[in-house]
Design a protein around this motif. Sequence first.
Motif, PDB file in Angstrom:
ATOM      1  N   ILE A  31       0.880  -1.236  -0.011  1.00 44.27           N
ATOM      2  CA  ILE A  31       0.149  -0.094   0.100  1.00 44.27           C
ATOM      3  C   ILE A  31       0.830   1.399  -0.012  1.00 44.27           C
ATOM      4  O   ILE A  31       0.600   2.218  -0.792  1.00 44.27           O
ATOM      5  N   TYR A  32       1.806   1.223   1.038  1.00 48.79           N
ATOM      6  CA  TYR A  32       3.025   2.439   0.725  1.00 48.79           C
ATOM      7  C   TYR A  32       3.424   2.588  -0.522  1.00 48.79           C
ATOM      8  O   TYR A  32       3.743   3.727  -1.093  1.00 48.79           O
ATOM      9  N   GLY A  33       3.875   1.555  -0.815  1.00 47.02           N
ATOM     10  CA  GLY A  33       4.874   1.650  -2.217  1.00 47.02           C
ATOM     11  C   GLY A  33       3.672   2.195  -3.480  1.00 47.02           C
ATOM     12  O   GLY A  33       4.301   2.975  -4.239  1.00 47.02           O
ATOM     13  N   GLY A  34       2.622   1.685  -3.264  1.00 47.65           N
ATOM     14  CA  GLY A  34       1.542   2.035  -4.524  1.00 47.65           C
ATOM     15  C   GLY A  34       1.335   3.883  -4.319  1.00 47.65           C
ATOM     16  O   GLY A  34       1.515   4.565  -5.220  1.00 47.65           O
ATOM     17  N   ILE A  35       1.411   4.162  -2.990  1.00 48.33           N
ATOM     18  CA  ILE A  35       1.098   5.626  -2.903  1.00 48.33           C
ATOM     19  C   ILE A  35       2.722   6.110  -3.294  1.00 48.33           C
ATOM     20  O   ILE A  35       2.424   7.504  -3.962  1.00 48.33           O
ATOM     21  N   GLN A  36       3.651   5.870  -3.007  1.00 52.07           N
ATOM     22  CA  GLN A  36       4.815   6.225  -3.349  1.00 52.07           C
ATOM     23  C   GLN A  36       5.095   6.426  -4.766  1.00 52.07           C
ATOM     24  O   GLN A  36       5.432   7.368  -5.547  1.00 52.07           O
ATOM     25  N   VAL A  37       4.576   5.320  -5.676  1.00 53.30           N
ATOM     26  CA  VAL A  37       4.513   5.325  -7.243  1.00 53.30           C
ATOM     27  C   VAL A  37       3.577   6.498  -7.778  1.00 53.30           C
ATOM     28  O   VAL A  37       3.863   7.127  -8.646  1.00 53.30           O
ATOM     29  N   GLU A  38       2.340   6.695  -7.113  1.00 52.54           N
ATOM     30  CA  GLU A  38       1.623   7.627  -7.577  1.00 52.54           C
ATOM     31  C   GLU A  38       2.249   9.021  -7.497  1.00 52.54           C
ATOM     32  O   GLU A  38       1.781   9.996  -8.206  1.00 52.54           O
ATOM     33  N   ASN A  39       3.036   9.103  -6.408  1.00 49.76           N
ATOM     34  CA  ASN A  39       3.752  10.298  -6.165  1.00 49.76           C
ATOM     35  C   ASN A  39       5.303  10.485  -6.894  1.00 49.76           C
ATOM     36  O   ASN A  39       5.988  11.290  -6.551  1.00 49.76           O
ATOM     37  N   ASP A  40       5.291   9.584  -7.876  1.00 49.61           N
ATOM     38  CA  ASP A  40       6.401   9.433  -8.603  1.00 49.61           C
ATOM     39  C   ASP A  40       7.589   9.127  -7.682  1.00 49.61           C
ATOM     40  O   ASP A  40       8.678   9.615  -7.979  1.00 49.61           O
ATOM     41  N   GLY A  41       7.494   8.323  -6.807  1.00 51.69           N
ATOM     42  CA  GLY A  41       8.345   7.713  -5.997  1.00 51.69           C
ATOM     43  C   GLY A  41       9.246   6.554  -6.590  1.00 51.69           C
ATOM     44  O   GLY A  41       8.775   6.142  -7.657  1.00 51.69           O
ATOM     45  N   SER A  42      10.199   6.005  -5.874  1.00 50.88           N
ATOM     46  CA  SER A  42      10.620   4.738  -6.107  1.00 50.88           C
ATOM     47  C   SER A  42       9.538   3.503  -6.146  1.00 50.88           C
ATOM     48  O   SER A  42       8.910   3.392  -5.000  1.00 50.88           O
ATOM     49  N   PRO A  43       9.933   2.614  -7.029  1.00 48.65           N
ATOM     50  CA  PRO A  43       8.564   1.393  -7.281  1.00 48.65           C
ATOM     51  C   PRO A  43       9.486   0.450  -6.211  1.00 48.65           C
ATOM     52  O   PRO A  43       8.665  -0.816  -6.222  1.00 48.65           O
ATOM     53  N   VAL A  44      10.450   0.323  -5.718  1.00 48.25           N
ATOM     54  CA  VAL A  44      11.141  -0.718  -4.972  1.00 48.25           C
ATOM     55  C   VAL A  44      10.566  -1.370  -4.079  1.00 48.25           C
ATOM     56  O   VAL A  44      10.257  -2.537  -3.915  1.00 48.25           O
ATOM     57  N   ILE A  45       9.819  -0.309  -3.111  1.00 50.88           N
ATOM     58  CA  ILE A  45       9.048  -1.088  -2.026  1.00 50.88           C
ATOM     59  C   ILE A  45       7.673  -1.839  -2.480  1.00 50.88           C
ATOM     60  O   ILE A  45       7.608  -2.923  -1.911  1.00 50.88           O
ATOM     61  N   LEU A  46       7.372  -1.321  -3.502  1.00 54.92           N
ATOM     62  CA  LEU A  46       6.027  -2.043  -4.255  1.00 54.92           C
ATOM     63  C   LEU A  46       6.325  -3.401  -4.809  1.00 54.92           C
ATOM     64  O   LEU A  46       5.834  -4.371  -4.444  1.00 54.92           O
ATOM     65  N   ILE A  47       7.520  -3.263  -5.357  1.00 59.63           N
ATOM     66  CA  ILE A  47       8.020  -4.626  -6.059  1.00 59.63           C
ATOM     67  C   ILE A  47       8.364  -5.641  -4.993  1.00 59.63           C
ATOM     68  O   ILE A  47       8.009  -6.746  -4.914  1.00 59.63           O
ATOM     69  N   VAL A  48       9.088  -5.250  -4.015  1.00 58.24           N
ATOM     70  CA  VAL A  48       9.432  -6.101  -2.855  1.00 58.24           C
ATOM     71  C   VAL A  48       8.507  -6.590  -2.193  1.00 58.24           C
ATOM     72  O   VAL A  48       8.221  -7.685  -1.727  1.00 58.24           O
ATOM     73  N   SER A  49       7.440  -5.758  -1.857  1.00 58.47           N
ATOM     74  CA  SER A  49       6.256  -6.139  -0.989  1.00 58.47           C
ATOM     75  C   SER A  49       5.296  -7.097  -1.826  1.00 58.47           C
ATOM     76  O   SER A  49       4.816  -8.140  -1.435  1.00 58.47           O
ATOM     77  N   ALA A  50       5.208  -6.814  -3.247  1.00 63.08           N
ATOM     78  CA  ALA A  50       4.572  -7.774  -4.004  1.00 63.08           C
ATOM     79  C   ALA A  50       5.062  -9.230  -4.135  1.00 63.08           C
ATOM     80  O   ALA A  50       4.445 -10.130  -4.117  1.00 63.08           O
ATOM     81  N   ALA A  51       6.569  -9.425  -4.257  1.00 66.45           N
ATOM     82  CA  ALA A  51       7.189 -10.765  -4.216  1.00 66.45           C
ATOM     83  C   ALA A  51       6.866 -11.182  -3.095  1.00 66.45           C
ATOM     84  O   ALA A  51       6.928 -12.414  -3.009  1.00 66.45           O
ATOM     85  N   VAL A  52       7.015 -10.578  -1.875  1.00 70.22           N
ATOM     86  CA  VAL A  52       6.745 -11.241  -0.844  1.00 70.22           C
ATOM     87  C   VAL A  52       5.415 -11.705  -0.553  1.00 70.22           C
ATOM     88  O   VAL A  52       5.172 -12.864  -0.033  1.00 70.22           O
ATOM     89  N   LEU A  53       4.452 -11.005  -0.940  1.00 71.69           N
ATOM     90  CA  LEU A  53       2.902 -11.448  -1.118  1.00 71.69           C
ATOM     91  C   LEU A  53       2.907 -12.671  -1.909  1.00 71.69           C
ATOM     92  O   LEU A  53       2.027 -13.529  -1.767  1.00 71.69           O
ATOM     93  N   CYS A  54       3.610 -12.785  -2.966  1.00 70.40           N
ATOM     94  CA  CYS A  54       3.523 -13.995  -3.861  1.00 70.40           C
ATOM     95  C   CYS A  54       4.058 -15.212  -3.366  1.00 70.40           C
ATOM     96  O   CYS A  54       3.446 -16.293  -3.569  1.00 70.40           O
ATOM     97  N   ILE A  55       5.095 -15.207  -2.615  1.00 70.37           N
ATOM     98  CA  ILE A  55       6.035 -16.328  -2.223  1.00 70.37           C
ATOM     99  C   ILE A  55       5.936 -16.510  -0.735  1.00 70.37           C
ATOM    100  O   ILE A  55       6.288 -17.655  -0.257  1.00 70.37           O
TER     101      ILE A  55
END
Length: 336
Positions: A31-55
């Motif tokens: 959720i936090y990474g998605g907000i950062q991406v919308e504000n033109d922030g780094s997508p690293v947190i979103l990618i890492v969180s998504a990977a953790v949710l997948c596995i």
Amino acid sequence: MKEKILTKKKNGMLVLIATLLLLALATAGAIYGGIQVENDGSPVILIVSAAVLCIGWIPLCGLRVLKPQEALVLTLFGTYIGTIKGDGFYAVNPFCVAVNPAAKTHLNQSGDVKTVASTLAQGASGVNVDLTNKKISLKIMTLNNNRQKVNDCLGNPIEIGIAVTWRIVDTAKAVFNVDNYKEYLSLQCDSALRNIVRIYPYDVAPNVDTTGDGLADDGSLRGSSEIVANRIRNEIQARVDEAGIEIVEARITYLAYATEIAAVMLQRQQASAIIDARKMIVDGAVGMVEMALERLNENKVVELDDERKAAMVSNLLVVLCGNHDAQPVVNSGSLY
């Protein structure tokens, strides 16, 4: 195959809590990474969180719950890694597979009953869903095989049934040394029963050696049931040692002549009983006649010659040994 007990796997609750916390953090990070991406922030947190949710849910597949007197035999990519025993909440390698080749086998024994889960395994669409429980029961169970028709040592066909109480003492041998330990036990019980029964007569018979010492004895299936049951148990135990099974007890539950000779053997038993009863009656009658003659002679009530004694003995034996009440005939004339 030697059994290996896994003793350091009883940490299921810790793994469950840690995994749930990790998934909760990953959800918050997504959720936090998605907000950062919308504000033109780094997508690293979103990618890492998504990977953790997948596995991150994979460790949950390694959680196992066991009740008292239950065990799980685990293999990893075809290799036996060990057995977990005893009640508790376990965490094992999520890629481990529980093995129980006899899970679907239903014999006429305790513990093998169809549950609601197995009834619901087949849905309305006709698709079978495998809900088989791979746990191995370490409890004492009773196997009650069907009655068998076997010839005894005299060739008489008899029907006999046994109940065998057994339990698994080595899970690795039970799973890997035989294809299906339940079917194997059932077949060995039938085979051992036939081997032992053919040594004994149904009832005591002359000139029969049941112990193998070369001397005739009084052993029989009907009269030596405890000895026969012990020999059957020992015979079965010798055959199932390689399957990791312990035979606790074996008992004869049914014993009778086969239907085709049952009526004849009943008549034979009845005839034997009648002969024994007649012998007892005759022995008693002879004693009573001897006593009567001695008392008459001692008291000198009447003097009888040999002919009269023979007639008196004959009459007394007829009265005492007859099946029906005697009809007396009174002699009103002289005795001589």
